[in-house]
Structures are given as C-alpha cells and as structure tokens.
Design a protein around this motif. Structure first.
Motif, PDB file in Angstrom:
ATOM      1  N   LYS A 260       0.772  -1.153   0.121  1.00 17.59           N
ATOM      2  CA  LYS A 260       0.253   0.031  -0.075  1.00 17.59           C
ATOM      3  C   LYS A 260       1.012   1.025  -0.027  1.00 17.59           C
ATOM      4  O   LYS A 260       2.095   1.114   0.080  1.00 17.59           O
ATOM      5  CB  LYS A 260      -1.067   0.066   1.251  1.00 17.59           C
ATOM      6  CG  LYS A 260      -0.103   0.263   2.642  1.00 17.59           C
ATOM      7  CD  LYS A 260      -1.251   0.303   3.800  1.00 17.59           C
ATOM      8  CE  LYS A 260      -0.592   0.160   5.069  1.00 17.59           C
ATOM      9  NZ  LYS A 260      -1.501   0.495   6.088  1.00 17.59           N
ATOM     10  N   THR A 261       0.127   2.366  -0.067  1.00 20.50           N
ATOM     11  CA  THR A 261       0.797   3.657   0.120  1.00 20.50           C
ATOM     12  C   THR A 261       0.399   4.240   1.180  1.00 20.50           C
ATOM     13  O   THR A 261      -0.431   4.015   1.880  1.00 20.50           O
ATOM     14  CB  THR A 261       0.437   4.694  -1.248  1.00 20.50           C
ATOM     15  OG1 THR A 261      -0.945   4.983  -1.200  1.00 20.50           O
ATOM     16  CG2 THR A 261       0.567   4.020  -2.643  1.00 20.50           C
ATOM     17  N   LYS A 262       1.032   5.587   1.444  1.00 17.61           N
ATOM     18  CA  LYS A 262       0.747   6.406   2.789  1.00 17.61           C
ATOM     19  C   LYS A 262      -0.611   6.921   2.361  1.00 17.61           C
ATOM     20  O   LYS A 262      -0.995   7.491   1.224  1.00 17.61           O
ATOM     21  CB  LYS A 262       1.859   7.217   3.018  1.00 17.61           C
ATOM     22  CG  LYS A 262       3.176   6.490   3.368  1.00 17.61           C
ATOM     23  CD  LYS A 262       4.196   7.815   3.699  1.00 17.61           C
ATOM     24  CE  LYS A 262       5.596   7.201   4.287  1.00 17.61           C
ATOM     25  NZ  LYS A 262       6.541   8.200   4.571  1.00 17.61           N
ATOM     26  N   ASN A 263      -1.131   7.254   3.434  1.00 18.60           N
ATOM     27  CA  ASN A 263      -2.618   7.995   3.722  1.00 18.60           C
ATOM     28  C   ASN A 263      -3.301   7.605   2.399  1.00 18.60           C
ATOM     29  O   ASN A 263      -4.395   8.418   1.817  1.00 18.60           O
ATOM     30  CB  ASN A 263      -2.348   9.412   3.185  1.00 18.60           C
ATOM     31  CG  ASN A 263      -1.136  10.328   4.049  1.00 18.60           C
ATOM     32  OD1 ASN A 263      -1.353   9.826   5.193  1.00 18.60           O
ATOM     33  ND2 ASN A 263      -0.153  10.924   3.720  1.00 18.60           N
ATOM     34  N   ILE A 264      -3.569   6.285   2.272  1.00 19.13           N
ATOM     35  CA  ILE A 264      -4.566   5.826   1.286  1.00 19.13           C
ATOM     36  C   ILE A 264      -6.040   6.143   1.959  1.00 19.13           C
ATOM     37  O   ILE A 264      -7.077   6.313   0.747  1.00 19.13           O
ATOM     38  CB  ILE A 264      -4.258   4.174   1.122  1.00 19.13           C
ATOM     39  CG1 ILE A 264      -5.074   3.699  -0.257  1.00 19.13           C
ATOM     40  CG2 ILE A 264      -4.707   3.244   2.302  1.00 19.13           C
ATOM     41  CD1 ILE A 264      -4.605   2.482  -0.765  1.00 19.13           C
ATOM     42  N   ASP A 265      -6.080   6.261   3.202  1.00 19.21           N
ATOM     43  CA  ASP A 265      -7.612   6.202   3.773  1.00 19.21           C
ATOM     44  C   ASP A 265      -7.908   7.728   3.236  1.00 19.21           C
ATOM     45  O   ASP A 265      -9.156   7.908   3.362  1.00 19.21           O
ATOM     46  CB  ASP A 265      -7.458   6.136   5.151  1.00 19.21           C
ATOM     47  CG  ASP A 265      -6.411   6.951   5.877  1.00 19.21           C
ATOM     48  OD1 ASP A 265      -5.257   7.307   5.336  1.00 19.21           O
ATOM     49  OD2 ASP A 265      -6.878   7.666   6.765  1.00 19.21           O
ATOM     50  N   LYS A 266      -7.075   8.678   3.055  1.00 19.77           N
ATOM     51  CA  LYS A 266      -7.532  10.103   2.552  1.00 19.77           C
ATOM     52  C   LYS A 266      -7.360  10.349   0.942  1.00 19.77           C
ATOM     53  O   LYS A 266      -7.512  11.556   0.436  1.00 19.77           O
ATOM     54  CB  LYS A 266      -6.600  11.050   3.093  1.00 19.77           C
ATOM     55  CG  LYS A 266      -6.596  10.982   4.814  1.00 19.77           C
ATOM     56  CD  LYS A 266      -5.914  12.149   5.306  1.00 19.77           C
ATOM     57  CE  LYS A 266      -5.928  11.957   6.997  1.00 19.77           C
ATOM     58  NZ  LYS A 266      -5.411  10.811   7.580  1.00 19.77           N
ATOM     59  N   SER A 267      -7.270   9.345   0.457  1.00 16.53           N
ATOM     60  CA  SER A 267      -6.794   9.503  -1.145  1.00 16.53           C
ATOM     61  C   SER A 267      -8.257   8.938  -2.099  1.00 16.53           C
ATOM     62  O   SER A 267      -9.010   8.173  -1.635  1.00 16.53           O
ATOM     63  CB  SER A 267      -5.696   8.398  -1.548  1.00 16.53           C
ATOM     64  OG  SER A 267      -4.546   9.107  -0.849  1.00 16.53           O
ATOM     65  N   TYR A 268      -8.250   9.338  -3.253  1.00 18.55           N
ATOM     66  CA  TYR A 268      -9.136   8.905  -4.378  1.00 18.55           C
ATOM     67  C   TYR A 268      -8.304   7.718  -5.099  1.00 18.55           C
ATOM     68  O   TYR A 268      -7.344   7.936  -5.601  1.00 18.55           O
ATOM     69  CB  TYR A 268      -9.135  10.063  -5.424  1.00 18.55           C
ATOM     70  CG  TYR A 268     -10.287  10.206  -6.326  1.00 18.55           C
ATOM     71  CD1 TYR A 268     -11.587  10.325  -6.032  1.00 18.55           C
ATOM     72  CD2 TYR A 268      -9.962   9.684  -7.703  1.00 18.55           C
ATOM     73  CE1 TYR A 268     -12.721  10.466  -7.052  1.00 18.55           C
ATOM     74  CE2 TYR A 268     -10.917   9.635  -8.796  1.00 18.55           C
ATOM     75  CZ  TYR A 268     -12.070  10.248  -8.326  1.00 18.55           C
ATOM     76  OH  TYR A 268     -13.157  10.126  -9.266  1.00 18.55           O
ATOM     77  N   VAL A 269      -8.910   6.569  -4.838  1.00 17.77           N
ATOM     78  CA  VAL A 269      -8.271   5.286  -5.081  1.00 17.77           C
ATOM     79  C   VAL A 269      -8.674   4.613  -6.320  1.00 17.77           C
ATOM     80  O   VAL A 269     -10.451   4.519  -6.561  1.00 17.77           O
ATOM     81  CB  VAL A 269      -8.264   4.444  -4.030  1.00 17.77           C
ATOM     82  CG1 VAL A 269      -7.665   3.029  -4.377  1.00 17.77           C
ATOM     83  CG2 VAL A 269      -7.656   4.943  -2.857  1.00 17.77           C
ATOM     84  N   ILE A 270      -8.045   4.416  -7.346  1.00 15.75           N
ATOM     85  CA  ILE A 270      -8.421   3.728  -8.665  1.00 15.75           C
ATOM     86  C   ILE A 270      -7.821   2.345  -8.676  1.00 15.75           C
ATOM     87  O   ILE A 270      -6.825   2.267  -8.943  1.00 15.75           O
ATOM     88  CB  ILE A 270      -8.108   4.584  -9.761  1.00 15.75           C
ATOM     89  CG1 ILE A 270      -8.153   5.874  -9.666  1.00 15.75           C
ATOM     90  CG2 ILE A 270      -8.769   4.183 -11.111  1.00 15.75           C
ATOM     91  CD1 ILE A 270      -9.712   6.461  -9.660  1.00 15.75           C
ATOM     92  N   VAL A 271      -8.743   1.354  -8.534  1.00 13.88           N
ATOM     93  CA  VAL A 271      -8.229   0.095  -8.943  1.00 13.88           C
ATOM     94  C   VAL A 271      -8.322  -0.251 -10.324  1.00 13.88           C
ATOM     95  O   VAL A 271      -9.252  -0.077 -11.036  1.00 13.88           O
ATOM     96  CB  VAL A 271      -9.025  -0.938  -8.071  1.00 13.88           C
ATOM     97  CG1 VAL A 271      -8.502  -2.591  -8.317  1.00 13.88           C
ATOM     98  CG2 VAL A 271      -8.935  -0.503  -6.444  1.00 13.88           C
ATOM     99  N   VAL A 272      -7.110  -0.964 -11.106  1.00 14.06           N
ATOM    100  CA  VAL A 272      -7.357  -1.117 -12.360  1.00 14.06           C
ATOM    101  C   VAL A 272      -6.766  -2.453 -12.668  1.00 14.06           C
ATOM    102  O   VAL A 272      -5.963  -3.243 -12.304  1.00 14.06           O
ATOM    103  CB  VAL A 272      -6.032  -0.173 -12.995  1.00 14.06           C
ATOM    104  CG1 VAL A 272      -6.071  -0.344 -14.456  1.00 14.06           C
ATOM    105  CG2 VAL A 272      -6.153   1.322 -12.607  1.00 14.06           C
ATOM    106  N   ASP A 273      -7.546  -2.899 -13.741  1.00 17.13           N
ATOM    107  CA  ASP A 273      -7.324  -4.100 -14.145  1.00 17.13           C
ATOM    108  C   ASP A 273      -8.159  -4.121 -15.582  1.00 17.13           C
ATOM    109  O   ASP A 273      -9.309  -4.047 -15.575  1.00 17.13           O
ATOM    110  CB  ASP A 273      -7.895  -5.576 -13.479  1.00 17.13           C
ATOM    111  CG  ASP A 273      -7.442  -6.523 -13.739  1.00 17.13           C
ATOM    112  OD1 ASP A 273      -6.639  -6.877 -14.804  1.00 17.13           O
ATOM    113  OD2 ASP A 273      -7.652  -7.807 -13.090  1.00 17.13           O
TER     114      ASP A 273
END
Length: 207
Positions: free
Chosen positions: A116-129
C-alpha cells in the motif's frame, strides 16, 4: 454503485485493434495505455478541486487544483498495462500494488503480493485491471484496498461482462465501475467472449 460504459470513437477504434489476434504486444500495450488516458476524463469527472491563487504572465488570478491525493492500484500483472496511461495525465498519483492470480480449477483469486501507499484512507483510489470477468480478482483487490482504509474507490477496466459487474454490485455497492465495453458472456474457462484473450500474456508477450 454506478456502472459506466465509456463509449467514444477513439476508444472503440483502439479496443477493436486490441481484440485482433494478429495485434503485436507492442501495439496492444500502446493502445491499452492510450485507452487508459482517454478514460481518465470520465473517471475524474467528480474529483474535488480547490481554488488557489496564481500568477499568470499578465496578472494575478484564481485557478483550481485537484484537492485530494490520488492512488492507483493495478492488479498485477495485467493492471500494470493500464497504469502508465492514467499516470501520464495524473503524474502525482502514487502507485500501490496488489498481486493476484486465478486458480485455474476453482477460478478463485489467490493473493501473492500487496503493497500500500501512505494516506490511502484520505486518497481518491483507482483499482485497475483490463478485464472484469468473474469479478473475483476485482472484488478481492477492492476488499484489500478497503482493509488498508481506502474509502473513495473506483474500479476501472477495459472489457467486462455482466457476471463480474453483478458480483461487484453485490459485494461492493459503494464502488463505481468504469469500462470501455460490456461483452456478452464468459466461456467455460472463465474467459470473456469475444474479449481479447489473456491480457497479461498479450501485454508482456509471454505466449
């Protein structure tokens, strides 16, 4: 959950090129990255922005900048093929990684890596496949992202089928889905039809 098919002449043209069995790995990768870039405009349509003060060569004025960190999570390995295109337009995006493979007998996803990355809880997250087939890998990756604290999640793929869409709607109704095509069916081996084959193999030339 909102389900979004991004239909645009450029995307349709490039996807058709990718479907062709004679398309080389080089051309497959290039078209995949270009489609990823084109999809960014819709994926980020509702991203929050904030007003800032800037100086132009002429005068001080107001401008706008994205007001939330962005994290891309490619599902290794095929998801890596779409990440570069998206990151070209969002160069500040951090990259997390989730490694999954599909058990060929049960068709269930098996995790072998996650970072994971830092501050993922405060981020706009794009899961890609690139592929949303049975939905197993996508659902598992989203589950992992949520366990890291991710709250604002979108799932982005190139080709999908209704079975996978339905699974995400059942298990992650808070996650919006973006795709370039909703194909008719899965075959007995769990591949999308007409699809475009094994995206990972075609991206990396491993078959």
């Amino acid at each position: 959950m909102s389900f979004n098919i991004i239909k645009h002449p450029l995307i349709i043209d490039k996807l058709t090129r990718m479907r062709k069995v004679e398309t080389s790995s080089k051309d497959f990768r290039e078209n995949l990255n270009e489609i990823g870039q084109l999809m960014v405009y819709e994926i980020f349509r509702d991203v929050p922005v904030k007003e800032i003060d800037i100086n132009t060569p002429v005068i001080k004025t107001k401008g706008y900048t994205i007001d939330i960190p962005v994290v891309l999570i490619p599902i290794i390995r095929a998801g890596l093929g779409m990440t570069e295109g998206i990151q070209r337009l969002v160069p500040t995006a951090r990259i997390a990684h989730i490694g999954l493979y599909r058990n060929e007998e049960t068709l269930e996803p098996v995790q072998y890596y996650a970072k994971k990355t830092k501050n993922i809880d405060k981020s706009y997250v794009i899961v890609v496949d690139p592929m949303l087939a049975t939905g197993g890998s996508a659902s598992k990756a989203i589950e992992i992202a949520k366990s890291w604290g991710a709250k604002q999640i979108k799932f982005v793929c190139l080709v999908s089928v209704q079975e996978g869409v339905d699974k995400l709607q059942r298990e992650h109704p808070d996650v919006d889905v973006y795709t370039a095509s909703l194909d008719p069916v899965l075959n007995d081996d769990g591949f999308i039809v007409p699809g475009l084959g094994d995206a990972g193999d075609r991206i990396f030339g491993t078959k």
